[in-house]
Design an enzyme around this catalytic site. Structure first.
Site: not given
Length: 479
Positions: A66, A63, A409
């Protein structure tokens, strides 16, 4: 082997490959030494249960947010480690399968998610400070202290009661141990959202008269400026604060001081009514009439917000609306259903809301346009076609909920294409995808907490869900 089992077998092989790549990415991002404690499924319960207060960041190594937070969180931990008493900062990797179930309750809005655990984990609060080093330090220093501060003088009151914020004061002219304990418990529970103070003398407070028995006095910079309450049952106090801290009409504009009251509006129970206008040209024509309508609904499980269309542009876009449709009013009811009136006029606000209350309005559905051409192996669904293509198709359907810009995705896209090509000539199988950020998803049918999320519905109506690696949890399909 049944068709759903065949789809599942192909899918699981592909997911295994993606997860292996994710694991490699994770290993590259591990920190060798850290002031931040590392929690996992083996030590989580023991460590949390031993701490009066501990702050935990739930994160994923892949992430970007993050990764940006990591050095600031580390630096804050170094400073707070020397606080008296020390404030412990910890972290948990949500991508480790054994940690996923523990983290699931704390990552509904994605990662990074920072939680404050108190009293051995008996209470859990959201961290609501900034994500900059100094902001983290200041916020956690404040919340490491007493939940309620004592006022002994007018000077104390002037320094502790911010005229621009909501402050909850407990006034105790007589000793009542049970009421004091209840107030203290309430302050501990709500300290993240409100400032709490207590005193034995109401005359020290800036507003309101003297009292002769224990009283809660809530100060606020809007409406009647303060309100008193005498029921010290915890649930009753919570309801009083929750209801009293929401303005009759919250204002969303570029004034940062109004944001706290917008937050109370957004988290309030009941229907939420939004009116967006251009503040530079239309606000005078709407404000008084809208306020009058809001007053008429006070106490009827409805809360009102007046927003500047430009400031609220992102909120409008989130609901599939646009600034060129303003003046615009819409209702988000307690079930999550939306009702919209574009280009509304000031004199029609009251009648439109009455029609809503009387059940005369048609719900609004956020949906991308129905594709004019939909002949690729992976079919494109939108909110308006979801029901017919999934539930009324009579087919086995594999449906991906995705979001543009999502790394996983993008990695999964060729896998879904391959599966679709395998079943392209089978009239009883449908492989499809829908943009979960741009289309309303029926929450009673689909639970989507991360992207990509896959649903497999058999022709008989059975459904099962799978979240691809990188999200907070992954449940197996069951057939």
């Amino acid at each position: 082997m049944g068709k759903t089992s065949t789809i599942l077998s192909t899918l699981l092989v592909a997911l295994g490959a993606i997860c292996a790549v994710a694991a490699d990415d994770q290993a590259e991002n591990e920190i060798v030494e850290s002031v931040v404690w590392t929690l996992d499924h083996t030590n989580y319960s023991h460590i949390i249960s031993q701490q009066k207060m501990i702050v935990v960041e739930f994160y994923a190594p892949w992430c970007g947010y993050c990764q940006q937070l990591e050095p600031k969180y580390e630096e804050a931990a170094s400073v707070l480690n020397s606080h008296d008493p020390p404030v412990i900062l910890a972290k948990m990797d949500t991508t480790i399968p054994e940690n996923a179930e523990l983290a699931r309750n704390y990552t509904h809005n994605g990662v990074p998610s920072i939680k404050i655990f108190r009293n051995g984990g008996k209470t859990v609060h959201d961290y609501k400070g900034t994500r900059e080093t100094e902001g983290i330090i200041a916020y956690l220093r404040k919340h490491a202290g007493p939940a309620s501060l004592e006022i002994k003088s007018k000077e104390d009151a002037a320094s502790l009661i911010d005229e621009k914020k909501i402050v909850v004061a407990g006034i105790f002219p007589e000793l009542s141990l049970e009421k004091i304990q209840n107030f203290t418990a309430l302050a501990e529970d709500l300290r993240v959202d409100y400032d709490f103070v207590h005193t034995s003398d109401a005359k020290l407070l800036p507003r309101g008269g003297p009292v002769d028995k224990p009283t809660i006095r809530l100060f606020k910079p809007f409406d009647e400026l303060y309100a008193d309450f005498e029921d010290f049952q915890v649930e009753a106090m919570q309801n009083f604060i929750e209801e009293t801290s929401v303005p009759i009409m919250a204002i969303l504009d570029d004034n940062p001081e109004n944001q706290q009251f917008v937050n109370h509006f957004l988290h309030s129970p009941g229907d939420k009514v939004f009116l967006f206008v251009n503040f530079s040209t239309d606000v005078d024509a709407f404000k008084s009439k809208y306020y009058d309508v809001a007053v008429s609904y006070k106490g009827k499980e409805a809360n009102f917000l007046l927003g500047d269309a430009e400031t609220g542009k992102r909120a409008l876009q989130y609901f599939g609306l646009d600034t060129n449709q303003t003046p615009l009013i819409f209702v988000l009811d307690m079930d999550g259903t939306k009702y919209v009136q574009r280009h509304v006029q000031p004199d029609s606000l009251a009648s439109w809301l009455k029609d809503y209350k009387d059940g005369k309005l048609k719900p609004y559905l956020k949906s991308q346009p129905i594709p004019e051409v939909n002949d690729e192996p992976v079919k494109v669904m939108v909110a308006e076609t979801l029901k017919d293509m999934v539930f009324n198709s009579g087919k086995d359907v594999l449906l991906e909920f995705y979001r543009l810009g999502c790394k996983y995705c993008e990695e999964f896209a060729p896998v879904l294409d391959e599966i679709a090509l395998s079943f392209e000539k089978d009239p009883d199988v449908l492989i499809a995808k829908i943009d979960g950020a741009e289309n309303d998803i029926p929450r009673d049918q689909f639970e989507v907490q991360g992207f990509p999320t896959l649903y497999l519905k058999s022709a008989t109506g059975r459904m099962s869900c799978k979240e691809v690696c990188g999200t907070q949890h992954a449940a197996s399909f069951v057939y």
